[in-house]
Design an enzyme around this catalytic site. Structure first.
Site: not given
Ligand code: ARG
Length: 443
Positions: A112, A158, A280, A286, A293
């Site tokens: 522990n 925005h 792709s 592509k 991402e």
């Protein structure tokens, strides 16, 4: 496989229980720190008179030789995963190497307490590594700004055109975030206190004075425990670390999102080198920003890891509970994610080129200078609210008539306000002028 416990049991542990409770498949990552902790522990035992010099030296030799195999990675190839956890396995190796002295290794110690020290040592190392990587990434953003001096961008609020900003201020914003991240990790690092002597919950019979320990092998000194119950119950340092890493992930995700937009056909501000994009399987044309991402996507896992440990801890009675074994995978995972992200982003940003002509077309938008025009009137003594309304009308006229402000003559401009004229309009609608006119920023 020998267990660290078992004396009071009359039956073998069920196979399913062994499988379910073990952690060696992930806590082996702590092997190095377990050896370092044990080296400190045996020095304390010797000080306390619980080990002879000879026993100490046998144990130290065994631990050092195990540490060597950890360093050259051979340890991990030979690991016996039938053991419950890394502590049991290293105890077993020490017994094999040091003989009878090995049976004294765990004197006055509980896993522990041991696991807390191991995890703290791990965090201290990884926090430093992450800090260095943050610095390197920040340097690569600085170099990118240096390579593209003079580029101005439409600043967005925005996601709409707002005011002109310089690319170097834009990248500088992320450098600020990275500097705060670095500072935050330093604070987390500074908060970590190494202690020993908590035992399982109630402390040990060794005098606190024996627990003061320093070694060049350790990044900080070990102190005696101030409250043994708290030490074995505490996972704040893990929660703080996960939180620091989640914030870094959030910053990197926002940067990734900006760059994904910039790389889109709609913005078309940048080109990311082919080596840092993917294609792709179906669409031959592509070129996708998958790295960015994934950086955005991983932030979900980083937040999840933080929430995971917070929820795991929230209802636990003091002190140690086995639930706490589950703090490791999220911690290891978050460090791994952030370090991988920083490594790939550092290189990716060395390979970004700005499409100056496309950017120039965007900053030609006269509406980006509306605030600068109203500022001009304010400087000349017009009340701000009036100036705001006057320029608002001028912009409305521009949209309704399709006429460029730059092509309006003095007479027409004066119908909006006598202080407006073609010379000043053309002077103000200029990106460099716009950036230079902002004097509030400490340079
Ligand atoms: N594998 C355990 C963990 O990571 C070590 C501590 C086990 N302690 C115990 N009393 N079973 O938390």
């Amino acid at each position: 496989m020998t267990k660290l416990w078992g004396g009071r049991f009359s039956k073998q542990t069920h196979k399913l229980v062994e499988e379910f409770t073990k952690s060696i498949h992930f806590d082996q990552k702590l092997a190095k720190y377990d050896c370092l902790g044990s080296l400190a522990h045996i020095a304390i035992l010797k000080k306390a008179g619980l080990l002879t010099n000879q026993e100490h030296s046998k144990l130290a030799t065994a631990l050092r030789s195990i540490a060597k195999t950890i360093e050259d990675r051979s340890f991990f190839k030979n690991i016996d995963s039938s053991f419950e956890d890394i502590h049991s396995y290293i105890q077993h190796l020490v017994e094999k190497k040091a003989g009878k002295a090995g049976l004294k290794l765990h004197t006055c110690r509980s896993r522990n307490d041991q696991i807390v020290l191991d995890m703290k040592l791990f965090c201290l190392d990884e926090l430093k590594i992450t800090q260095t990587m943050l610095k390197n990434f920040s340097e690569s953003l600085k170099a990118l700004a240096g390579k593209n001096k003079g580029i101005c961008l439409p600043g967005l609020t925005h996601l709409q055109h707002a005011m002109i900003i310089s690319l170097s201020d834009y990248l500088g914003a992320y450098q600020e975030m990275l500097a705060r991240d670095h500072q935050r990790l330093q604070q987390i690092h500074d908060n970590i206190r190494l202690t020993f002597g908590s035992g399982a919950i109630a402390g040990t019979s060794i005098s606190a004075s024996a627990y003061y320990f320093t070694s060049s092998d350790l990044p900080k000194a070990i102190d005696p425990t101030a409250n043994s119950i708290d030490v074995v119950s505490d996972r704040d340092f893990i929660i703080e670390t996960l939180s620091g890493l989640a914030v870094i992930g959030m910053h990197l995700s926002r940067l990734a999102e900006d760059v994904i937009l910039w790389a889109s056909k709609e913005f078309d501000f940048i080109d990311i080198d082919d080596a840092f994009c993917t294609g792709s399987s179906l669409m031959p044309q592509k070129k996708n920003p998958d790295v960015l991402e994934l950086v955005r996507g991983y932030s979900g896992r980083l937040y999840g890891n933080l929430v995971n440990v917070l929820v795991m801890m929230k209802g636990l009675p003091l002190s140690y509970n086995r639930d706490m074994q589950l703090d490791k995978e999220p911690l290891f995972d978050s460090f791994e994610i952030i370090q991988k992200e920083l490594a790939v982003l550092t290189e990716l940003f060395k390979n970004v080129t700005f499409k100056k002509e496309n950017i120039a077309k965007q900053i030609d938008d006269e509406s980006l200078y509306a605030t600068d025009l109203s500022d001009y009137l304010v400087q000349k003594g017009v009340a701000f609210k009036e100036a705001h309304a006057i320029i608002g009308k001028l912009i409305q006229h521009k949209y309704q008539s399709g006429q460029e402000l730059r092509t309006m003559d003095d007479q027409e401009l004066k119908t909006f306000h006598p202080l407006l004229n073609s010379r000043m309009i053309n002077k103000i609608i200029d990106p460099e002028y716009s950036v230079k006119s902002k004097k509030s920023i400490k340079r």
